[in-house]
Design a protein around this motif. Structure first.
Motif, PDB file in Angstrom:
ATOM      1  N   LEU A 257     -21.485 -25.697 -30.799  1.00  0.00           N
ATOM      2  CA  LEU A 257     -20.592 -25.433 -29.666  1.00  0.00           C
ATOM      3  C   LEU A 257     -19.284 -24.791 -30.123  1.00  0.00           C
ATOM      4  O   LEU A 257     -18.738 -23.913 -29.441  1.00  0.00           O
ATOM      5  CB  LEU A 257     -20.290 -26.735 -28.910  1.00  0.00           C
ATOM      6  N   TYR A 258     -18.797 -25.210 -31.271  1.00  0.00           N
ATOM      7  CA  TYR A 258     -17.539 -24.656 -31.760  1.00  0.00           C
ATOM      8  C   TYR A 258     -17.693 -23.196 -32.173  1.00  0.00           C
ATOM      9  O   TYR A 258     -16.794 -22.385 -31.934  1.00  0.00           O
ATOM     10  CB  TYR A 258     -17.001 -25.494 -32.919  1.00  0.00           C
ATOM     11  N   VAL A 259     -18.801 -22.859 -32.765  1.00  0.00           N
ATOM     12  CA  VAL A 259     -19.047 -21.456 -33.132  1.00  0.00           C
ATOM     13  C   VAL A 259     -19.130 -20.595 -31.874  1.00  0.00           C
ATOM     14  O   VAL A 259     -18.550 -19.502 -31.810  1.00  0.00           O
ATOM     15  CB  VAL A 259     -20.327 -21.333 -33.989  1.00  0.00           C
ATOM     16  N   ILE A 260     -19.821 -21.094 -30.844  1.00  0.00           N
ATOM     17  CA  ILE A 260     -19.909 -20.350 -29.577  1.00  0.00           C
ATOM     18  C   ILE A 260     -18.516 -20.218 -28.954  1.00  0.00           C
ATOM     19  O   ILE A 260     -18.177 -19.169 -28.393  1.00  0.00           O
ATOM     20  CB  ILE A 260     -20.900 -21.040 -28.618  1.00  0.00           C
ATOM     21  N   ALA A 261     -17.696 -21.261 -29.071  1.00  0.00           N
ATOM     22  CA  ALA A 261     -16.334 -21.196 -28.546  1.00  0.00           C
ATOM     23  C   ALA A 261     -15.526 -20.114 -29.260  1.00  0.00           C
ATOM     24  O   ALA A 261     -14.779 -19.371 -28.624  1.00  0.00           O
ATOM     25  CB  ALA A 261     -15.650 -22.554 -28.699  1.00  0.00           C
ATOM     26  N   LEU A 262     -15.684 -20.012 -30.569  1.00  0.00           N
ATOM     27  CA  LEU A 262     -14.954 -18.986 -31.322  1.00  0.00           C
ATOM     28  C   LEU A 262     -15.417 -17.589 -30.940  1.00  0.00           C
ATOM     29  O   LEU A 262     -14.608 -16.649 -30.891  1.00  0.00           O
ATOM     30  CB  LEU A 262     -15.103 -19.216 -32.818  1.00  0.00           C
ATOM     31  N   VAL A 263     -16.698 -17.439 -30.665  1.00  0.00           N
ATOM     32  CA  VAL A 263     -17.200 -16.140 -30.207  1.00  0.00           C
ATOM     33  C   VAL A 263     -16.586 -15.812 -28.850  1.00  0.00           C
ATOM     34  O   VAL A 263     -16.174 -14.667 -28.603  1.00  0.00           O
ATOM     35  CB  VAL A 263     -18.745 -16.136 -30.151  1.00  0.00           C
ATOM     36  N   ALA A 264     -16.484 -16.812 -27.967  1.00  0.00           N
ATOM     37  CA  ALA A 264     -15.853 -16.586 -26.655  1.00  0.00           C
ATOM     38  C   ALA A 264     -14.387 -16.203 -26.825  1.00  0.00           C
ATOM     39  O   ALA A 264     -13.875 -15.342 -26.096  1.00  0.00           O
ATOM     40  CB  ALA A 264     -15.989 -17.834 -25.783  1.00  0.00           C
TER      41      ALA A 264
ATOM     42  N   GLY B 195     -11.853 -22.633 -24.061  1.00  0.00           N
ATOM     43  CA  GLY B 195     -11.241 -23.947 -23.898  1.00  0.00           C
ATOM     44  C   GLY B 195     -12.245 -25.027 -23.569  1.00  0.00           C
ATOM     45  O   GLY B 195     -12.204 -26.132 -24.121  1.00  0.00           O
ATOM     46  N   ILE B 196     -13.172 -24.731 -22.672  1.00  0.00           N
ATOM     47  CA  ILE B 196     -14.187 -25.719 -22.282  1.00  0.00           C
ATOM     48  C   ILE B 196     -15.105 -26.023 -23.459  1.00  0.00           C
ATOM     49  O   ILE B 196     -15.385 -27.197 -23.757  1.00  0.00           O
ATOM     50  CB  ILE B 196     -14.984 -25.210 -21.061  1.00  0.00           C
ATOM     51  N   LEU B 197     -15.573 -24.990 -24.136  1.00  0.00           N
ATOM     52  CA  LEU B 197     -16.482 -25.210 -25.273  1.00  0.00           C
ATOM     53  C   LEU B 197     -15.774 -25.895 -26.441  1.00  0.00           C
ATOM     54  O   LEU B 197     -16.351 -26.743 -27.117  1.00  0.00           O
ATOM     55  CB  LEU B 197     -17.090 -23.883 -25.721  1.00  0.00           C
ATOM     56  N   GLN B 198     -14.514 -25.540 -26.674  1.00  0.00           N
ATOM     57  CA  GLN B 198     -13.781 -26.186 -27.757  1.00  0.00           C
ATOM     58  C   GLN B 198     -13.532 -27.657 -27.433  1.00  0.00           C
ATOM     59  O   GLN B 198     -13.688 -28.518 -28.298  1.00  0.00           O
ATOM     60  CB  GLN B 198     -12.456 -25.473 -28.013  1.00  0.00           C
ATOM     61  N   ALA B 199     -13.161 -27.969 -26.202  1.00  0.00           N
ATOM     62  CA  ALA B 199     -12.945 -29.365 -25.811  1.00  0.00           C
ATOM     63  C   ALA B 199     -14.238 -30.160 -25.934  1.00  0.00           C
ATOM     64  O   ALA B 199     -14.237 -31.295 -26.426  1.00  0.00           O
ATOM     65  CB  ALA B 199     -12.405 -29.435 -24.383  1.00  0.00           C
ATOM     66  N   ALA B 200     -15.351 -29.566 -25.500  1.00  0.00           N
ATOM     67  CA  ALA B 200     -16.639 -30.250 -25.614  1.00  0.00           C
ATOM     68  C   ALA B 200     -17.006 -30.472 -27.081  1.00  0.00           C
ATOM     69  O   ALA B 200     -17.462 -31.556 -27.457  1.00  0.00           O
ATOM     70  CB  ALA B 200     -17.724 -29.436 -24.909  1.00  0.00           C
ATOM     71  N   SER B 201     -16.788 -29.471 -27.894  1.00  0.00           N
ATOM     72  CA  SER B 201     -17.123 -29.583 -29.309  1.00  0.00           C
ATOM     73  C   SER B 201     -16.295 -30.651 -30.005  1.00  0.00           C
ATOM     74  O   SER B 201     -16.819 -31.483 -30.748  1.00  0.00           O
ATOM     75  CB  SER B 201     -16.912 -28.232 -29.994  1.00  0.00           C
ATOM     76  N   VAL B 202     -14.995 -30.642 -29.767  1.00  0.00           N
ATOM     77  CA  VAL B 202     -14.106 -31.594 -30.435  1.00  0.00           C
ATOM     78  C   VAL B 202     -14.393 -33.018 -29.952  1.00  0.00           C
ATOM     79  O   VAL B 202     -14.444 -33.953 -30.761  1.00  0.00           O
ATOM     80  CB  VAL B 202     -12.633 -31.190 -30.225  1.00  0.00           C
TER      81      VAL B 202
END
Length: 186
Positions: free
Chosen positions: A96-103, A119-126
């Motif tokens: 999820l964090y890698v996908i967040a960085l791509v976003a 923001g949503i993917l980073q919050a979910a990942s963390v």
């Protein structure tokens, strides 16, 4: 080398563990690297948004929303960690964090939509990572020693968090800001 150092440092005094020393050392190292990466990117995101023309109020609201979403996702993610296990949840959070960085890389092109996805993917990942990390510490046999282990990790985490802006800034200065994101994905 770091794994061996942690192993020898803790080997004699911690005979009660359910997990072996190598696994605990891996947990320490992976947490340290994850905290370094997340802290480095979080500092970079704030600076990048400010340089891109977003107001300080918007940036504060963005980070406030990030932490609020993390809090809301805690309970459902606890059930997910219980269902799939902490190691699989850890892997899922990294994906999820890698996908967040791509976003985040598309913020220039898609604006607020890419930033919201990040923001949503980073919050979910963390949130998922933090819950799975704490569940991993529950593998210590005697509960009175779990706090001590978490205390060691908290000290390592604070040192890593304080060093991450320096490391990220050096990488961005010596190479370029994009190198910070590329370095963070590894």
């Amino acid at each position: 080398m770091l794994k061996r150092f942690i192993y020898h440092l803790l080997e004699r005094r911690h005979y009660w563990r359910y997990v072996d020393f190598a696994e605990l050392a891996e947990l320490y190292i992976s947490r340290m690297l994850r905290v370094l990466a997340v802290s480095m990117i979080t500092v970079f995101v704030g600076i990048y948004l400010y340089k891109a023309g977003y107001s300080l109020t918007f940036i504060m609201l963005y980070f406030g929303s990030f932490f609020a979403l993390k809090a809301v996702l805690g309970v459902p993610f606890a059930f997910i960690v219980a269902r799939i296990g902490p190691k699989h949840a850890n892997l899922l959070s990294n994906i999820l964090y890698v996908i967040a960085l791509v976003a985040f890389a598309f913020v220039n092109h898609f604006g607020i939509y890419a930033l919201a996805a990040f923001g949503i993917l980073q919050a979910a990942s963390v949130a998922l990572y933090e819950i799975s990390y704490l569940v991993n510490f529950s593998k210590v046999k005697k509960p009175e020693h779990v706090g001590k282990e978490i205390g060691y990790m908290y000290m390592i985490e604070r040192v890593t968090t304080s060093l991450s802006p320096i490391i990220g800034g050096l990488v961005a200065y010596l190479l370029n800001p994009e190198a910070t994101i590329i370095l963070d994905r590894k």
